[in-house]
Design an enzyme around this catalytic site. Structure first.
Site, PDB file in Angstrom:
ATOM      1  N   ARG A 682       0.855  -1.201   0.000  1.00 42.73           N
ATOM      2  CA  ARG A 682       0.000   0.000   0.000  1.00 42.73           C
ATOM      3  C   ARG A 682       0.886   1.244   0.000  1.00 42.73           C
ATOM      4  O   ARG A 682       1.500   1.603   0.999  1.00 42.73           O
ATOM      5  CB  ARG A 682      -0.906  -0.002   1.237  1.00 42.73           C
ATOM      6  CG  ARG A 682      -1.813  -1.219   1.312  1.00 42.73           C
ATOM      7  CD  ARG A 682      -2.770  -1.123   2.491  1.00 42.73           C
ATOM      8  NE  ARG A 682      -2.112  -0.925   3.766  1.00 42.73           N
ATOM      9  CZ  ARG A 682      -1.641  -1.901   4.534  1.00 42.73           C
ATOM     10  NH1 ARG A 682      -1.772  -3.173   4.182  1.00 42.73           N
ATOM     11  NH2 ARG A 682      -1.046  -1.609   5.671  1.00 42.73           N
ATOM     12  N   CYS A 772      -0.186  36.485   9.198  1.00 39.73           N
ATOM     13  CA  CYS A 772      -1.575  36.936   9.224  1.00 39.73           C
ATOM     14  C   CYS A 772      -2.466  35.884   8.571  1.00 39.73           C
ATOM     15  O   CYS A 772      -1.988  34.869   8.087  1.00 39.73           O
ATOM     16  CB  CYS A 772      -1.731  38.247   8.471  1.00 39.73           C
ATOM     17  SG  CYS A 772      -0.472  39.458   8.848  1.00 39.73           S
ATOM     18  N   ASP A 774      -4.206  35.963   5.682  1.00 43.69           N
ATOM     19  CA  ASP A 774      -4.071  35.786   4.240  1.00 43.69           C
ATOM     20  C   ASP A 774      -2.712  36.189   3.695  1.00 43.69           C
ATOM     21  O   ASP A 774      -2.486  36.132   2.499  1.00 43.69           O
ATOM     22  CB  ASP A 774      -5.128  36.623   3.511  1.00 43.69           C
ATOM     23  CG  ASP A 774      -6.509  36.339   4.045  1.00 43.69           C
ATOM     24  OD1 ASP A 774      -6.884  35.149   4.041  1.00 43.69           O
ATOM     25  OD2 ASP A 774      -7.174  37.279   4.500  1.00 43.69           O
TER      26      ASP A 774
HETATM   27  C1  LIG Z   1      -2.224   5.716   4.826  1.00 44.63           C
HETATM   28  C2  LIG Z   1      -2.047   4.288   4.857  1.00 44.63           C
HETATM   29  C3  LIG Z   1      -1.016   3.680   4.122  1.00 44.63           C
HETATM   30  C4  LIG Z   1       0.045   4.437   3.371  1.00 44.63           C
HETATM   31  O1  LIG Z   1       1.030   4.886   4.247  1.00 44.63           O
HETATM   32  P1  LIG Z   1       2.316   5.692   3.745  1.00 44.63           P
HETATM   33  O2  LIG Z   1       3.201   5.760   4.926  1.00 44.63           O
HETATM   34  O3  LIG Z   1       1.825   7.034   3.349  1.00 44.63           O
HETATM   35  O4  LIG Z   1       2.873   4.938   2.623  1.00 44.63           O
HETATM   36  C5  LIG Z   1      -0.950   2.296   4.112  1.00 44.63           C
HETATM   37  N1  LIG Z   1      -1.867   1.559   4.774  1.00 44.63           N
HETATM   38  C6  LIG Z   1      -2.861   2.109   5.497  1.00 44.63           C
HETATM   39  C7  LIG Z   1      -3.805   1.225   6.230  1.00 44.63           C
HETATM   40  C8  LIG Z   1      -2.983   3.489   5.578  1.00 44.63           C
HETATM   41  O5  LIG Z   1      -3.962   4.039   6.303  1.00 44.63           O
END
Ligand SMILES: *Cc1c(COP(=O)(O)O)cnc(C)c1O
Length: 830
Positions: A682, A772, A774
């Site tokens: 992931r 500030c 903006d």
């Molecule tokens: C956000 C997340 C990731 C990715 O994590 P990174 O450190 O950004 O690569 C992987 N698995 C889960 C469950 C996440 O919530």
């Protein structure tokens, strides 16, 4: 050899073309218009009267469906394979052939054969366009060159590219790409290259081929008539197949036996030094890039230049000046109703034509103004060059020209009187007068060679509310994904985590990119985020990390797959799907040490019972999340998490009659624990080139850039104070710049009072006083070049986001997701 034709061709008469492509001509017998332009896309009709439209059919669409549109836009000559109905009596000419694509190829083959100039043909898995553009950059002072526009390298793109050959050209550089067996032979017949370059051979497009060797042999078809093939030797399979082909070669490699021997590569950020040997001489050169692909591409160019006989010192000089390839066109809304098209990276005739073409597509009914620098291209005399530029301006009906540089005024003699014009010697001169030029409701194309720094002009023309920009470099993200991909096993899948609007960058844009980059799953935090992606047309499977029971109906409706982390959730989903007779695929989260969400081993028996009883909630995957994958000091804990996870998974799997996908690693985990990549990983922050550790360090590109602009500069006298609460104090006389970014944009007050510095004109300028809502103030006393309107970098390549994160005492994730929605996002495609 054929004698060159006396006049530049095209035009060809319609009758001649009918003969060349052996077409049956239908239509008014004595009409024989002259043809200059070839079209395959009815959206791109420009010079209808001199255009020939080919109705090409692909798997997705049939070109015959667009005949009417092209006719409506004024095209009168068509190559078709079926005569359309109800066109009797229309003043159109139809050239009927059996196969329209083959006819297009036949016509360009005929055109190519009229020219006896050397032609470089480039193929390979990656880098074709870069090598082509860079060769153009280093050879354009030595030859008049025709080259493929952008990456026109397909069965349609190659014929259209070759059609650009004219009698004043001295060298052609074209790329050829294939996705199936049999295609290269056709491209080879059209291009008929005399010099071949094979960039590399990777796994792209493997699908269409039965083996790498088959793909390689197919690619080599392009080179069957070349006098030499230039390539990087040392790959055993490649060397063998090329040796068997009997081609004459010019090789380069880090082995001594190559024609060009690369003895040493010294990698430095943005500045790679190379020592090479060629014909007994030692060459030293620098390449202004530091990624492996760029260095490989640059050495291909060096080898080609040496083969062509250019003096080595001259080549080294030009390679040291290579700039990123110029297909970067940014389109954005400007001030006062204007549309800006920004291409401030190079200027030569061909890229000017491409940019004008794009501007022409985008302008609608509006006026078109062109801000153009000197054209940095020789080969033709300057007068001839600017006469050609003037012709382009006429063709694309430019209404106003703003020229910048020493030479561009030469165009004055050739421009039609109706075109308004202003000339400036320098970009600074133009900036000083910019407001007098009064741009209103027009399309402005900004096109300049890099040394002119035209990006400053674009920034001045942006609306005030858009003075703070978060640029997201999609090409850098694509590069990073490819880098992760190459690092993983070929069959490991990748889930792209695009939760929280893709870490602040904008989910749909990034998700769309990911679906083209071989990502197989997306991960979002909430159902709403998934729904938004579906509405934007994203079709990849999507996992939702935090589903709520009230959102179950959206899950089925939008085909989203929930994470489940408790027995109660499994029960609720089981209930919901059973009563509706629906199926929802789920992802099971296991808690192996994070102590946030997830099943524990004690839940296993009940979980298995529920899953067995409810086949309508099948497991798509089982996963867990590492708590400290980036921390070396916690590696024992991480390994322990992996062990617990595998244990849980195996017990679960043994009880089910199928095995779902198993995944554990986030970005840092991928880099540091590739042994745990399992079925899927992931990828989150690593996609953006951030928080990189382990082996991937130095190989990823940062992809975020936050900038703003100076709205005013004022002197502040010793003893005066600056901003709210009088927290900024001038000890001496100071020059203070007010910048259009504040805490409402996500620049925290913590960055105030000198704790953080922005970057401009290559120097750091510290904040003064409180931030500030903006805006904020910075001290530019030591930066004499600072001007109102100048861009100020908050973070980006030259000022890493980690510095701002350190001032906030947080991590880049929080800096990014804290940038507010009102900051305009600009997506860059290179
Ligand atoms: C956000 C997340 C990731 C990715 O994590 P990174 O450190 O950004 O690569 C992987 N698995 C889960 C469950 C996440 O919530």
């Amino acid at each position: 050899m054929k004698s060159k034709p006396q006049t530049a061709r095209p035009p060809y008469s319609t009758g001649e073309i009918a003969e060349i492509i052996r077409a049956e001509k239908h239509g008014p017998p004595d009409a024989d218009p002259e043809i200059i332009y070839l079209l395959t896309d009815s959206r791109q009709v420009r010079f209808a009267g001199q255009s020939l439209f080919f109705a090409i059919s692909g798997p997705q669409h049939d070109g015959h469906a667009f005949l009417e549109e092209a006719y409506r836009k004024g095209v009168r000559v068509f190559v078709i394979s079926r005569l359309p109905e109800n066109w009797e009596g229309a003043d159109a000419i139809f050239l009927k052939v059996y196969d329209t694509l083959a006819a297009l190829q036949q016509l360009s083959r005929h055109h190519r054969a009229e020219f006896g100039i050397p032609v470089i043909g480039i193929t390979g898995s990656n880098g074709k366009t870069t090598v082509k553009e860079w060769l153009f950059q280093i050879l354009q002072e030595s030859y008049r060159i025709v080259r493929s526009p952008r990456s026109y390298n397909s069965q349609v793109g190659v014929p259209l590219s070759v059609w650009g050959m004219r009698d004043f050209h001295e060298l052609g550089i074209f790329e050829a790409g294939i996705s199936q067996p049999g295609e290269m032979q056709k491209l080879a017949a059209i291009l008929n290259p005399t010099i071949g370059i094979l960039t590399n051979i990777g796994s792209a497009h493997d699908a269409g081929f039965s083996s790498r060797e088959q793909k390689l042999r197919e690619k080599l078809q392009l080179f069957r008539n070349v006098e030499v093939l230039i390539y990087q030797s040392g790959l055993e399979e490649l060397d063998r197949v090329i040796a068997q082909s009997g081609l004459r070669t010019f090789t380069w490699s880090t082995h001594q036996d190559a024609d060009l021997y690369i003895r040493e590569i010294d990698w430095n950020p943005g500045d790679t030094r190379i020592t090479a040997h060629f014909r007994g001489e030692t060459l030293h050169l620098r390449i202004p890039f530091s990624d492996a692909a760029a260095v490989q591409n640059a050495i291909h160019c060096l080898a080609t230049g040496l083969y062509l006989g250019l003096p080595p010192e001259q080549l080294a000089g030009r390679i040291g000046q290579l700039s990123p390839i110029a297909m970067r066109l940014e389109l954005q809304d400007g001030r006062d109703g204007c549309t800006l098209i920004n291409d401030s990276y190079n200027s030569d005739l061909q890229s000017l034509a491409i940019a004008l073409d794009y501007a022409q597509q985008q302008r609608g009914e509006s006026q078109l103004s062109l801000i153009l620098s000197d054209i940095l291209q020789s080969g033709t005399g300057p007068k001839q060059l600017y006469r050609s530029v003037a012709e382009l301006l006429h063709q694309y009906r430019v209404d106003r020209l703003i020229g910048v540089g020493e030479k561009i005024h030469l165009i004055d003699d050739y421009l039609q009187p109706a075109i308004k014009r202003n000339f400036f010697k320098s970009t600074g001169g133009l900036l000083a007068e910019l407001d007098q030029l009064a741009f209103r409701n027009e399309t402005i194309l900004i096109k300049g060679a890099r040394p002119f720094a035209f990006e400053t002009i674009a920034l001045r023309l942006l609306p005030y509310t858009h003075r703070t920009l978060l640029e997201i470099n999609l090409s850098a993200i694509a590069h990073n994904i490819r880098t992760f991909n190459a690092f993983l096993n070929p069959d490991t899948r990748m889930m792209g985590m695009v939760k929280a609007a893709a870490y602040g960058s904008g989910s749909a844009e990034v998700a769309r990119l990911l679906s083209f980059q071989g990502i197989e799953y997306l991960g979002v935090a909430y159902v709403d985020e998934g729904v938004e992606l579906r509405k934007a047309g994203i079709t990849l499977p999507i996992m939702v990390l935090n589903p709520e029971p009230v959102t179950f109906s959206s899950l089925s409706e939008y085909d989203l797959e929930p994470e489940v982390y408790s027995l109660a959730q499994v029960q609720a989903l089981a209930q919901y799907t059973r009563t509706r007779g629906s199926v929802i695929r789920i992802h099971l989260k296991v808690d192996t040490g994070m102590r946030r969400l997830g099943f524990m081993p004690t839940d296993l028996d009940e979980l298995i019972r529920l899953l067995q009883e409810h086949p309508q909630i099948p497991l798509a995957s089982v996963f867990s999340h590492l708590a400290a994958s980036e921390d070396e000091g916690e590696d024992a804990f991480t390994r322990d998490q992996a062990m617990r996870f595998n244990d849980f998974y195996e017990r679960l799997c043994a009880a089910l009659d199928y095995c779902p996908l198993r995944h554990l690693l986030n970005s840092a985990g991928i880099a540091r624990f590739p042994q745990y990549q399992m079925d899927m990983v992931r990828l989150g922050i690593g996609m953006y080139g951030l928080e990189v550790c382990g082996e991937l360090q130095g190989r990823l590109r940062p992809s975020f850039r936050l900038s703003s602009r100076i709205s005013q500069i004022r002197p502040v006298l010793a003893g005066e104070t600056i901003g709210y609460g009088r927290r900024g104090r001038a000890e001496k006389d100071r020059k203070i710049a007010t910048v259009s970014i504040g805490y409402a944009d996500g620049l925290l007050r913590r960055a105030g009072n000198g704790r953080y510095s922005f970057r401009l004109h290559g120097k750091l300028a510290p904040t003064v006083g409180n931030i500030c809502m903006d805006m904020c103030m910075i001290d530019v006393t030591h930066i004499p070049d600072a001007r109102e309107g100048d861009e100020v970098l908050v973070f980006g390549e030259e000022l890493p986001i980690e510095r701002l994160a350190a001032v906030y005492e947080t991590i880049p994730y929080e800096v990014l997701t804290g940038i507010s929605g009102r900051v305009k996002r600009v997506y860059i495609m290179e």
